[in-house]
Scaffold this active site. Sequence first.
Site, mmCIF file in Angstrom:
data_model
loop_
_atom_site.group_PDB
_atom_site.id
_atom_site.type_symbol
_atom_site.label_atom_id
_atom_site.label_comp_id
_atom_site.label_asym_id
_atom_site.label_seq_id
_atom_site.Cartn_x
_atom_site.Cartn_y
_atom_site.Cartn_z
ATOM 1 N N LYS A 48 0.797 -1.240 0.000
ATOM 2 C CA LYS A 48 0.000 0.000 0.000
ATOM 3 C C LYS A 48 0.826 1.285 0.000
ATOM 4 O O LYS A 48 0.367 2.336 0.455
ATOM 5 C CB LYS A 48 -1.010 0.021 1.177
ATOM 6 C CG LYS A 48 -1.823 -1.233 1.340
ATOM 7 C CD LYS A 48 -2.349 -1.812 0.056
ATOM 8 C CE LYS A 48 -3.387 -0.956 -0.619
ATOM 9 N NZ LYS A 48 -3.773 -1.554 -1.930
ATOM 10 N N THR A 52 1.582 0.051 -7.433
ATOM 11 C CA THR A 52 0.930 0.022 -8.741
ATOM 12 C C THR A 52 1.226 1.312 -9.504
ATOM 13 O O THR A 52 1.444 1.291 -10.717
ATOM 14 C CB THR A 52 -0.596 -0.145 -8.542
ATOM 15 O OG1 THR A 52 -0.791 -1.081 -7.477
ATOM 16 C CG2 THR A 52 -1.282 -0.624 -9.789
ATOM 17 N N THR A 108 7.645 -6.809 -5.937
ATOM 18 C CA THR A 108 7.735 -7.585 -4.699
ATOM 19 C C THR A 108 7.369 -6.718 -3.505
ATOM 20 O O THR A 108 7.550 -5.496 -3.537
ATOM 21 C CB THR A 108 9.150 -8.171 -4.471
ATOM 22 O OG1 THR A 108 9.098 -9.073 -3.365
ATOM 23 C CG2 THR A 108 10.188 -7.099 -4.171
ATOM 24 N N HIS A 109 6.855 -7.375 -2.456
ATOM 25 C CA HIS A 109 6.703 -6.708 -1.156
ATOM 26 C C HIS A 109 7.702 -7.291 -0.155
ATOM 27 O O HIS A 109 7.623 -6.997 1.041
ATOM 28 C CB HIS A 109 5.289 -6.922 -0.595
ATOM 29 C CG HIS A 109 4.201 -6.193 -1.329
ATOM 30 N ND1 HIS A 109 4.353 -4.915 -1.808
ATOM 31 C CD2 HIS A 109 2.932 -6.570 -1.645
ATOM 32 C CE1 HIS A 109 3.226 -4.535 -2.389
ATOM 33 N NE2 HIS A 109 2.359 -5.516 -2.317
ATOM 34 N N ARG A 131 6.123 5.003 1.770
ATOM 35 C CA ARG A 131 5.018 5.929 2.060
ATOM 36 C C ARG A 131 4.953 6.106 3.571
ATOM 37 O O ARG A 131 5.238 5.141 4.314
ATOM 38 C CB ARG A 131 3.710 5.314 1.545
ATOM 39 C CG ARG A 131 2.499 6.205 1.650
ATOM 40 C CD ARG A 131 1.242 5.492 1.144
ATOM 41 N NE ARG A 131 0.143 6.422 0.951
ATOM 42 C CZ ARG A 131 -1.077 6.079 0.567
ATOM 43 N NH1 ARG A 131 -1.356 4.804 0.299
ATOM 44 N NH2 ARG A 131 -2.021 6.984 0.422
ATOM 45 N N SER A 139 -4.448 2.852 4.367
ATOM 46 C CA SER A 139 -4.685 2.244 3.056
ATOM 47 C C SER A 139 -4.746 0.718 3.179
ATOM 48 O O SER A 139 -5.603 0.051 2.588
ATOM 49 C CB SER A 139 -3.557 2.665 2.109
ATOM 50 O OG SER A 139 -3.748 2.102 0.840
ATOM 51 N N PHE A 230 -3.883 9.944 -10.224
ATOM 52 C CA PHE A 230 -4.862 9.042 -9.603
ATOM 53 C C PHE A 230 -6.098 8.909 -10.504
ATOM 54 O O PHE A 230 -6.566 7.800 -10.769
ATOM 55 C CB PHE A 230 -5.238 9.593 -8.220
ATOM 56 C CG PHE A 230 -6.223 8.737 -7.491
ATOM 57 C CD1 PHE A 230 -5.824 7.577 -6.845
ATOM 58 C CD2 PHE A 230 -7.564 9.084 -7.455
ATOM 59 C CE1 PHE A 230 -6.741 6.773 -6.178
ATOM 60 C CE2 PHE A 230 -8.492 8.290 -6.795
ATOM 61 C CZ PHE A 230 -8.072 7.133 -6.156
ATOM 62 N N MET A 233 -5.299 6.839 -13.727
ATOM 63 C CA MET A 233 -5.119 5.407 -13.464
ATOM 64 C C MET A 233 -6.411 4.744 -13.002
ATOM 65 O O MET A 233 -6.666 3.589 -13.295
ATOM 66 C CB MET A 233 -4.000 5.185 -12.445
ATOM 67 C CG MET A 233 -2.623 5.222 -13.103
ATOM 68 S SD MET A 233 -1.272 4.891 -11.961
ATOM 69 C CE MET A 233 -1.697 3.269 -11.326
ATOM 70 N N PHE A 256 -9.900 -0.504 -4.992
ATOM 71 C CA PHE A 256 -8.436 -0.580 -4.974
ATOM 72 C C PHE A 256 -7.860 0.830 -5.102
ATOM 73 O O PHE A 256 -7.004 1.251 -4.342
ATOM 74 C CB PHE A 256 -7.903 -1.485 -6.095
ATOM 75 C CG PHE A 256 -6.407 -1.529 -6.091
ATOM 76 C CD1 PHE A 256 -5.739 -2.392 -5.239
ATOM 77 C CD2 PHE A 256 -5.666 -0.670 -6.885
ATOM 78 C CE1 PHE A 256 -4.349 -2.402 -5.180
ATOM 79 C CE2 PHE A 256 -4.279 -0.669 -6.836
ATOM 80 C CZ PHE A 256 -3.619 -1.541 -5.987
ATOM 81 N N MET A 257 -8.357 1.566 -6.097
ATOM 82 C CA MET A 257 -7.949 2.976 -6.256
ATOM 83 C C MET A 257 -8.864 3.766 -5.328
ATOM 84 O O MET A 257 -9.921 4.252 -5.752
ATOM 85 C CB MET A 257 -8.119 3.410 -7.713
ATOM 86 C CG MET A 257 -7.258 2.653 -8.716
ATOM 87 S SD MET A 257 -5.505 2.995 -8.588
ATOM 88 C CE MET A 257 -5.444 4.694 -9.091
ATOM 89 N N GLY A 260 -5.856 7.854 -2.821
ATOM 90 C CA GLY A 260 -4.570 8.271 -3.382
ATOM 91 C C GLY A 260 -4.072 9.604 -2.846
ATOM 92 O O GLY A 260 -3.480 10.390 -3.580
HETATM 93 P P1 A3P Z 1 -5.168 4.707 -0.821
HETATM 94 O O1 A3P Z 1 -5.745 3.459 -0.249
HETATM 95 O O2 A3P Z 1 -4.655 5.636 0.233
HETATM 96 O O3 A3P Z 1 -6.068 5.380 -1.785
HETATM 97 P P2 A3P Z 1 -0.293 -0.258 -3.743
HETATM 98 O O4 A3P Z 1 -0.305 -0.122 -5.214
HETATM 99 O O5 A3P Z 1 1.072 -0.340 -3.139
HETATM 100 O O6 A3P Z 1 -1.209 -1.342 -3.285
HETATM 101 O O7 A3P Z 1 -0.845 1.116 -3.138
HETATM 102 C C1 A3P Z 1 -2.200 1.451 -3.258
HETATM 103 C C2 A3P Z 1 -2.373 2.881 -2.786
HETATM 104 O O8 A3P Z 1 -1.796 3.758 -3.768
HETATM 105 C C3 A3P Z 1 -3.825 3.261 -2.657
HETATM 106 O O9 A3P Z 1 -3.854 4.282 -1.652
HETATM 107 C C4 A3P Z 1 -4.109 3.821 -4.055
HETATM 108 O O10 A3P Z 1 -5.236 4.624 -4.143
HETATM 109 C C5 A3P Z 1 -2.813 4.622 -4.255
HETATM 110 N N1 A3P Z 1 -2.563 4.935 -5.656
HETATM 111 C C6 A3P Z 1 -2.555 4.103 -6.717
HETATM 112 N N2 A3P Z 1 -2.315 4.776 -7.850
HETATM 113 C C7 A3P Z 1 -2.154 6.069 -7.494
HETATM 114 C C8 A3P Z 1 -1.887 7.265 -8.228
HETATM 115 N N3 A3P Z 1 -1.741 7.269 -9.537
HETATM 116 N N4 A3P Z 1 -1.799 8.428 -7.537
HETATM 117 C C9 A3P Z 1 -1.949 8.449 -6.192
HETATM 118 N N5 A3P Z 1 -2.202 7.343 -5.446
HETATM 119 C C10 A3P Z 1 -2.304 6.172 -6.096
#
Ligand code: A3P
Length: 296
Positions: A48, A52, A108-109, A131, A139, A230, A233, A256-257, A260
Amino acid sequence: MKKMDCQTRCSLAEVQGIPMPEFFVSYWERVEKFQAFKGDLLIATYPKSGTTWTQEIVDLILNQGDIKKCMRAPTDERMPFLEWTESDPTLSGITRLQKMDPPRVIKTHLPIQLVPHSFWKAGCKVIYMARNPKDTVVSYFHFDRMDLTQPEPGSWSEYLEKFMKGQLAWGSWYDHVKGYWRERENKAILYLFFEDMKEDPAREVRRIAEFLGQQLPESTISGIAQNTTFTAMRKNPMANYSSIPDTIFDRKVSDFMRKGEVGDWRNHFSPEQNAVFEDQYKKMMANVPIPFRFEI
Ligand code: A3P
């Protein structure tokens, strides 16, 4: 839809003391023995933290900003998830990776000590996206509410306590961010921050492109920043995980999104939770001055 090992909420098991979804752990040997090649790129994050987002930026950089090329397949097919491994090999990150010609982009995580040795031996570059922990745990909480393969998150306060104790999948956030930070100058690690990306996306895209040895015109850099906002995407079916069925991602609960943003933690932490968290943060980070920002 193919049958996944984890059709419902899974338990965690441990690899070298790090909690992880138990279905990965059964196939751990495959991860440990994974063969990385020179030129493969690893994108590493604590869950998180903007994984992505970073993946999409990297794919666009490597394709000179061509959005159509980057819409060739969903994120997890273009840049497979290294440790996601299960009995149906077609669903496993490693099987996907083995079918791809190097150089590959790999997600990877894993904390740094669990990254397969072959990555270091081959001198692979690593992009680490970090982050701030308050937004990360918020998140992660919403993600675990909607991702039906993750263990039941419980209440927000229970969840925050587990995060602070390092009991969530992929373990302690503190150890994770510190592990990559300490090695960033010994290994080819570009250490980035979600907050910097929000503040000035074009600047960070440029840094990533330079790290990858890609000379791109300013118009391409700004195009990449625009295609990875955000909003952009969220609308992109190849970058928003809409390919994951509702039986796994319960979108009635959360998306999922999701938001952000930087600073959403303020809508979740009570003043008491914040004070306890700050206290732990100061102690845990005393020896490693990583410049996290909790707002921009
Ligand atoms: P939130 O849950 O705070 O919205 P990961 O890809 O590591 O799983 O992270 C997901 C987090 O990144 C989510 O945060 C998601 O909304 C945010 N995220 C994904 N794409 C983003 C973008 N283009 N700009 C800002 N935040 C983004």
